[in-house]
Design a protein around this motif. Sequence first.
Motif, short mmCIF file in Angstrom:
data_model
loop_
_atom_site.label_atom_id
_atom_site.label_comp_id
_atom_site.label_asym_id
_atom_site.label_seq_id
_atom_site.Cartn_x
_atom_site.Cartn_y
_atom_site.Cartn_z
N UNK A 76 0.81 -1.23 0.00
CA UNK A 76 0.00 0.00 0.00
C UNK A 76 0.84 1.27 0.00
N UNK A 77 1.89 1.40 0.83
CA UNK A 77 2.67 2.65 0.80
C UNK A 77 3.30 2.92 -0.57
N UNK A 78 3.89 1.85 -1.17
CA UNK A 78 4.49 2.03 -2.48
C UNK A 78 3.42 2.37 -3.52
N UNK A 79 2.27 1.71 -3.41
CA UNK A 79 1.17 1.99 -4.33
C UNK A 79 0.74 3.46 -4.22
N UNK A 80 0.63 3.98 -2.99
CA UNK A 80 0.22 5.37 -2.80
C UNK A 80 1.23 6.33 -3.41
N UNK A 81 2.53 6.01 -3.25
CA UNK A 81 3.57 6.88 -3.82
C UNK A 81 3.46 6.90 -5.35
N UNK A 135 5.03 6.43 -22.16
CA UNK A 135 4.20 5.26 -21.86
C UNK A 135 4.95 4.13 -21.15
N UNK A 136 6.23 3.88 -21.48
CA UNK A 136 6.93 2.80 -20.76
C UNK A 136 6.95 2.97 -19.24
N UNK A 137 6.68 4.16 -18.74
CA UNK A 137 6.63 4.33 -17.28
C UNK A 137 5.53 3.48 -16.66
N UNK A 182 5.05 -3.47 -9.46
CA UNK A 182 4.58 -3.26 -8.08
C UNK A 182 4.18 -4.57 -7.42
N UNK A 183 3.42 -5.41 -8.13
CA UNK A 183 2.90 -6.64 -7.52
C UNK A 183 3.92 -7.77 -7.52
N UNK A 184 5.08 -7.56 -8.13
CA UNK A 184 6.11 -8.59 -8.16
C UNK A 184 7.04 -8.52 -6.96
N UNK A 185 6.82 -7.57 -6.07
CA UNK A 185 7.64 -7.48 -4.86
C UNK A 185 9.01 -6.91 -5.10
N UNK A 186 9.21 -6.19 -6.21
CA UNK A 186 10.50 -5.58 -6.50
C UNK A 186 10.32 -4.07 -6.47
N UNK A 220 9.51 -0.90 -7.81
CA UNK A 220 8.88 -0.67 -9.12
C UNK A 220 9.60 0.33 -10.00
N UNK A 221 10.04 1.44 -9.45
CA UNK A 221 10.68 2.46 -10.28
C UNK A 221 12.05 1.99 -10.77
#
Length: 659
Positions: free
Chosen positions: A85-90, A131-133, A140-144, A146-147
């Motif tokens: 959730x925190x990473x998702x919010x960011x 778009x590649x961003x 995000x859902x792979x546990x790595x 994301x950026x």
Amino acid sequence: MTLVPGLVAPLAVLVAAGGRVAVVGGIPRFIESSPVFGVILAVSAVSAIASGFAALAGGARLVLDFVDGRPLSARLAVTAVLRRAPTFAILVILFALAVVVLAAIGAALAASAPSVVPAVIVVTAVGVTTLPLMIAWAALTEGVPPLRTMWRLISRGYGKAVWMLALGYLAVPVVLQLGLFALGGLLPAPTDGLFHDAARLAVAVLQTPLQAAAVGCCYAYLHRLGSATVDDLDREKGDDRGHERAGWRWPPIIAWPAVLLVAVLPGLLYGGWAAEPLSWARMVDNEIGVKEEDVDYPSRTEIMLGPGGKPVIFRDERRPVVVFCGDDTCGDHVSVTLDEYFRTHPATAVAPDGSLVVAGWTSEIGASRMELVMFSCRPDGCVRRPGEPLKVTESSDARAAAVATPHGLAFAWSAPLPGHDKKPLSRVELALCDDAACARRRVVPVGEITDSFTLEDMDARVLAVGASPDGRPVVAYTDRGAHKITVASCESAACAHPSIHAFDLPALTRYAWLTSDLRTQVVVRPDGRPVIVYSDPGDGHTSTILLCSDPACSSTPRFVPVPEVVAMSAPGLALDAHGLPLLVGYRREGAMVIDLVACQDQDCARRSASPLLPAGGVGQFDIAIGSDQRPRVLWYGTADPAGDNAYHLLTCADPHCAP
């Protein structure tokens, strides 16, 4: 699981807010300051944005599960999003800011350039190249991280990522929408509109999984490029991905209803849209035009209702403008310019065929002779009606008014009488026409009025005509010099023997009456009794209602001051379904607010005031009520303190616009 809460939340807030919301220019706004509802609405908007990103991330996770040959589980996909959730919010904040910045750049370019083409090119180019961003949502859902993972994967195949996402994330959805739009154009009206509403909204929802699949496929493809293998992801996570995806699954008794809900989601969304949740708002306000640059003051305006209840608006500027509304709130409209100059405010009425009939006093340049000629306006333009003028006079002090009746049109005009140089007098006449061209008309004299000189920009609509439900015309006119108001009431639609009665107005300031805006209005109750309104220029423009006790207005009417509202010339006047007067104008004291005053009894001794909108700018009002009993208020100004003044049409959701 992700789309429904975000899509439903803003609609639920608007419905719950109900009477506190007005839709101004298509944007919901609170009529009065309400920080609590403002926060709730902001939270619901954020939830709608977040739900779209959550659907994107969860859908990409399902694609990766399918590519890697693991069991598919929507629950685990959503859980993977919520677990971070925190990473998702960011990520939501970063992507929302990026969209805002891109929109601001486009708006700045569009405002600074003579064309929107440069803005469209720049926004499209930047949008496609970035778009590649979107790959960050799959990571995000792979546990790595994301950026960091996004940048590593983009470096392996940036051009391929742009191509894949431009095709799957943008091109296919756009082509689908354009195809549906073109297909709807082949269908006959009104089927085309229904098809657009249902099909395009359903496809907009169903294309979300397609966009998520494009992101997931691009992520999986880039992860397999170069020297890296699929095992890199396992080492970065530090655990076995297969174990993470194993575990308890939803039982069929829960899973099948969830699948059914997803299947019917487009239909549910269309049903919610077709129910018009914004109709729960107290009112809808739409801008319908701005005044001409060479016009110093807001023009005299009138609103009428055409066939089907669609408003028709007339603005008496140097070149009059007619606005034909495409719907009952004028969200869609067409403006037509009548290329003619009228010496005084012309008469207007909507003919049975939906055209606007305009009868105004015109003259040749340098000539003293004036003619009352007719024009016909439609959405495709205005033309002068053939035939002789309705009236000819040698003086410039002439007036005209008109009303549509069940039997045709009724025109009232005043024209100066010859031989009255010391005390100029005009004869008031009523013409009854049984056809729109008024080729066959019967003219009935209904009194005389003292001529009074007025400036060109002043409102001098001292003459008005109304009609009872059974078609009996009623003429009312105000004599500025004699301080009298005269009511001429026809005994029948033929008006063979009109009853004419003049009444002294209360003691007023003569100079103010001769040098101020003044508008006389008359409407007729269902039982035939006339109701008249005017404003007293000598008493701070206090509005006064005259209530006749019988259809002929044979005895002195009841004078009822209404100090709650003020307006230039006079407030707008209409009758509700029970024949009780409604007045619209500015609140006399306090903040600049448009108020609707409704009489609660036949004598208007008890009244209620409903605030409509905060309004900046000063202009004139008019009001009309259709068969649905909802008031339509025509006003000038701005509901946005930072906006520019314009003409507006405000449509109430109930007969009294009550909160």
